[in-house]
Design an enzyme around this catalytic site. Structure first.
Site, mmCIF file in Angstrom:
data_model
loop_
_atom_site.group_PDB
_atom_site.id
_atom_site.type_symbol
_atom_site.label_atom_id
_atom_site.label_comp_id
_atom_site.label_asym_id
_atom_site.label_seq_id
_atom_site.Cartn_x
_atom_site.Cartn_y
_atom_site.Cartn_z
ATOM 1 N N ASP A 46 5.406 1.059 -12.709
ATOM 2 C CA ASP A 46 5.677 1.202 -11.279
ATOM 3 C C ASP A 46 5.156 -0.023 -10.537
ATOM 4 O OD1 ASP A 46 6.368 3.426 -9.048
ATOM 5 O OD2 ASP A 46 4.677 2.188 -8.377
ATOM 6 N N TYR A 51 3.692 -5.833 -4.011
ATOM 7 C CA TYR A 51 2.539 -6.090 -4.881
ATOM 8 C C TYR A 51 2.507 -7.537 -5.388
ATOM 9 C CZ TYR A 51 2.798 -0.937 -5.224
ATOM 10 O OH TYR A 51 2.906 0.411 -4.956
ATOM 11 N N LYS A 76 10.293 -1.454 -5.449
ATOM 12 C CA LYS A 76 10.457 -0.912 -4.092
ATOM 13 C C LYS A 76 10.797 -2.014 -3.100
ATOM 14 C CE LYS A 76 6.628 2.076 -5.437
ATOM 15 N NZ LYS A 76 5.602 1.257 -6.090
ATOM 16 N N HIS A 109 10.154 1.587 0.305
ATOM 17 C CA HIS A 109 8.704 1.743 0.134
ATOM 18 C C HIS A 109 8.075 2.618 1.228
ATOM 19 C CE1 HIS A 109 5.151 -0.605 -1.851
ATOM 20 N NE2 HIS A 109 4.778 0.621 -1.539
ATOM 21 N N LYS A 233 -3.260 3.465 -12.201
ATOM 22 C CA LYS A 233 -3.468 2.017 -12.381
ATOM 23 C C LYS A 233 -4.834 1.790 -13.015
ATOM 24 C CE LYS A 233 -5.753 -1.773 -10.826
ATOM 25 N NZ LYS A 233 -7.202 -1.936 -10.625
ATOM 26 N N SER A 234 -4.896 0.893 -13.966
ATOM 27 C CA SER A 234 -6.189 0.409 -14.450
ATOM 28 C C SER A 234 -5.993 -0.942 -15.108
ATOM 29 C CB SER A 234 -6.820 1.380 -15.453
ATOM 30 O OG SER A 234 -8.050 0.844 -15.901
ATOM 31 N N ARG A 239 -9.751 2.557 -20.149
ATOM 32 C CA ARG A 239 -9.190 3.533 -19.200
ATOM 33 C C ARG A 239 -7.673 3.628 -19.331
ATOM 34 N NH1 ARG A 239 -12.444 1.619 -13.796
ATOM 35 N NH2 ARG A 239 -14.428 2.669 -14.206
ATOM 36 N N ASN A 243 -6.223 7.288 -19.858
ATOM 37 C CA ASN A 243 -5.266 7.894 -18.926
ATOM 38 C C ASN A 243 -3.955 8.277 -19.616
ATOM 39 O OD1 ASN A 243 -7.178 7.384 -16.983
ATOM 40 N ND2 ASN A 243 -6.140 5.594 -16.109
HETATM 41 P P1 NDP Z 1 -5.215 5.268 -8.800
HETATM 42 O O1 NDP Z 1 -5.427 6.639 -8.236
HETATM 43 O O2 NDP Z 1 -4.320 5.108 -9.966
HETATM 44 O O3 NDP Z 1 -6.663 4.663 -9.122
HETATM 45 C C1 NDP Z 1 -6.854 3.338 -9.563
HETATM 46 C C2 NDP Z 1 -8.357 3.048 -9.514
HETATM 47 O O4 NDP Z 1 -9.071 3.962 -10.343
HETATM 48 C C3 NDP Z 1 -8.713 1.661 -9.998
HETATM 49 O O5 NDP Z 1 -9.828 1.235 -9.237
HETATM 50 C C4 NDP Z 1 -9.133 1.877 -11.456
HETATM 51 O O6 NDP Z 1 -10.111 0.932 -11.831
HETATM 52 C C5 NDP Z 1 -9.745 3.267 -11.400
HETATM 53 N N1 NDP Z 1 -9.495 4.040 -12.616
HETATM 54 C C6 NDP Z 1 -8.323 4.159 -13.288
HETATM 55 N N2 NDP Z 1 -8.459 4.981 -14.349
HETATM 56 C C7 NDP Z 1 -9.762 5.362 -14.375
HETATM 57 C C8 NDP Z 1 -10.511 6.188 -15.239
HETATM 58 N N3 NDP Z 1 -9.954 6.773 -16.305
HETATM 59 N N4 NDP Z 1 -11.826 6.386 -14.958
HETATM 60 C C9 NDP Z 1 -12.406 5.809 -13.889
HETATM 61 N N5 NDP Z 1 -11.730 5.010 -13.018
HETATM 62 C C10 NDP Z 1 -10.424 4.777 -13.262
HETATM 63 O O7 NDP Z 1 -4.762 4.328 -7.585
HETATM 64 P P2 NDP Z 1 -3.514 3.459 -7.182
HETATM 65 O O8 NDP Z 1 -3.607 3.341 -5.699
HETATM 66 O O9 NDP Z 1 -3.431 2.230 -7.961
HETATM 67 O O10 NDP Z 1 -2.244 4.376 -7.502
HETATM 68 C C11 NDP Z 1 -1.512 4.321 -8.718
HETATM 69 C C12 NDP Z 1 -0.162 3.670 -8.514
HETATM 70 O O11 NDP Z 1 0.580 4.356 -7.504
HETATM 71 C C13 NDP Z 1 -0.232 2.232 -7.996
HETATM 72 O O12 NDP Z 1 -0.645 1.323 -8.971
HETATM 73 C C14 NDP Z 1 1.178 2.058 -7.515
HETATM 74 O O13 NDP Z 1 2.052 1.843 -8.614
HETATM 75 C C15 NDP Z 1 1.441 3.417 -6.861
HETATM 76 N N6 NDP Z 1 1.146 3.396 -5.402
HETATM 77 C C16 NDP Z 1 2.224 3.516 -4.543
HETATM 78 C C17 NDP Z 1 2.032 3.527 -3.185
HETATM 79 C C18 NDP Z 1 3.213 3.673 -2.289
HETATM 80 O O14 NDP Z 1 3.079 3.487 -1.074
HETATM 81 N N7 NDP Z 1 4.371 4.006 -2.794
HETATM 82 C C19 NDP Z 1 0.684 3.362 -2.582
HETATM 83 C C20 NDP Z 1 -0.387 3.275 -3.566
HETATM 84 C C21 NDP Z 1 -0.138 3.315 -4.913
HETATM 85 P P3 NDP Z 1 -9.903 -0.262 -12.910
HETATM 86 O O15 NDP Z 1 -8.540 -0.855 -12.687
HETATM 87 O O16 NDP Z 1 -11.020 -1.197 -12.569
HETATM 88 O O17 NDP Z 1 -10.046 0.354 -14.267
#
Ligand code: NDP
Length: 282
Positions: A46, A51, A76, A109, A233-234, A239, A243
């Site tokens: 995604d 981005y 998007k 978006h 996202k990670s 992680r 996930n």
């Molecule tokens: P998430 O809810 O997926 O959380 C991501 C954060 O959590 C990062 O800081 C990551 O850290 C941390 N994380 C991930 N997995 C773990 C784990 N197992 N344990 C502990 N911490 C963890 O947030 P996003 O906002 O990125 O949402 C996911 C996706 O949704 C986005 O990437 C995007 O594709 C989409 N999105 C769409 C939007 C829209 O307007 N349409 C708006 C926001 C997001 P680290 O990377 O350091 O591991």
């Protein structure tokens, strides 16, 4: 490891229910992260023009050696390009950046109801063109509220395949999710773990200890059992693996209800309210 299930969208296409989100991944690090995710088994990415990392997504996919047909790509339309000709040019740019001749899913978006005279209908009609010419296999929306979905239903002939909305245990978004369920629109849950914000919750950590899983896995499993599409996202390899491991355990009805009960309504939002959001990136 069990395969990721697919969900059938209202246009017949099958989307992997679990994907990999790349929001806030540095463009220079995106290809590596995408390749790592594909190695773990993810087959759904995604991204978004906003981005600035679509090129990295394409690069990571090509580097993986996995055939394009086996991977679902969503992108998007950015907020500055809602006028029909701008949307056509922006979509050309998305395909060019990705380096592929189609996306599996293309979304508006944000609805931006206070911009463009509130007209997202003519933008949607341009997405219908992309679907008709095959360059977007499915089309959908993101951050659309019920009023916006009702306007599309009244003024156009295509029901969005999905609506990608903020949704996690602290913001369960029942009004929008319920409308989508009632109208055959797939729900994609963005920020599924609230960007980490729910991971220290006492209810979630208690369940996690009991089922011997991490809080992130419990939260993502809750989404899966609700039938939502998720793409955490990670950029942390451990992680990314964690996930993905969601399909060899199940939450009980009682645990599902306990997570449902964490909803804080509007206070639980982490992102902007789509009714007010009017941001155009530079
Ligand atoms: P998430 O809810 O997926 O959380 C991501 C954060 O959590 C990062 O800081 C990551 O850290 C941390 N994380 C991930 N997995 C773990 C784990 N197992 N344990 C502990 N911490 C963890 O947030 P996003 O906002 O990125 O949402 C996911 C996706 O949704 C986005 O990437 C995007 O594709 C989409 N999105 C769409 C939007 C829209 O307007 N349409 C708006 C926001 C997001 P680290 O990377 O350091 O591991």
């Amino acid at each position: 490891m069990p395969d990721v299930p697919t969900l059938k969208l209202n246009d017949g296409h099958e989307i992997p229910q679990l994907g990999f989100g790349v929001f806030q991944i540095d463009p220079d690090e995106t290809a590596t992260a995408v390749t790592q995710a594909l190695e773990v088994g993810y087959r759904h990415i995604d991204t978004a023009e906003m981005y600035r990392n679509e090129a990295g997504v394409g690069e990571g996919i090509r580097a993986s050696g996995i055939p394009r047909e086996q991977i679902w790509i969503t992108s998007k339309l950015n907020n500055g390009f809602h006028k029909p000709d701008d949307a056509r040019r922006a979509f050309d740019g998305t395909l060019q950046a990705l380096g592929f001749d189609h996306v599996d899913l293309f979304l508006i978006h944000w609805p931006l109801p206070s911009l463009y005279d509130g007209d997202f209908v003519s933008t949607w009609k341009v997405l219908e063109e992309f679907r008709a010419d095959g360059r977007a296999r499915s089309i959908g929306v993101s951050n659309f509220q019920v009023a916006h979905l009702e306007k599309l239903a009244a003024e156009t002939g295509t029901v969005p395949a999905v609506n990608q909305i903020e949704l996690h245990p602290y913001f369960t978004n029942p009004e929008v999710a319920g409308y989508c369920a009632d109208h055959g629109i797939g729900v994609e849950a963005w920020s599924p773990i609230a960007q980490g914000g729910v991971l220290h919750d006492a209810t979630i950590t208690e369940i996690a200890q009991r089922v011997d899983r991490s809080p992130a896995q419990v939260t993502l499993r809750w989404h899966i059992q609700h039938g939502y599409i998720v793409f955490p996202k990670s950029t942390t390899p451990s992680r990314i693996k964690e996930n993905f491991a969601l399909f060899d355990f199940e939450l009980t009805g009682q645990d599902m209800t306990a997570l449902d009960g964490l909803n804080q309504g509007e206070d639980g939002r982490t992102g902007p309210n789509p009714d007010q959001f009017a941001y155009i990136p530079d």
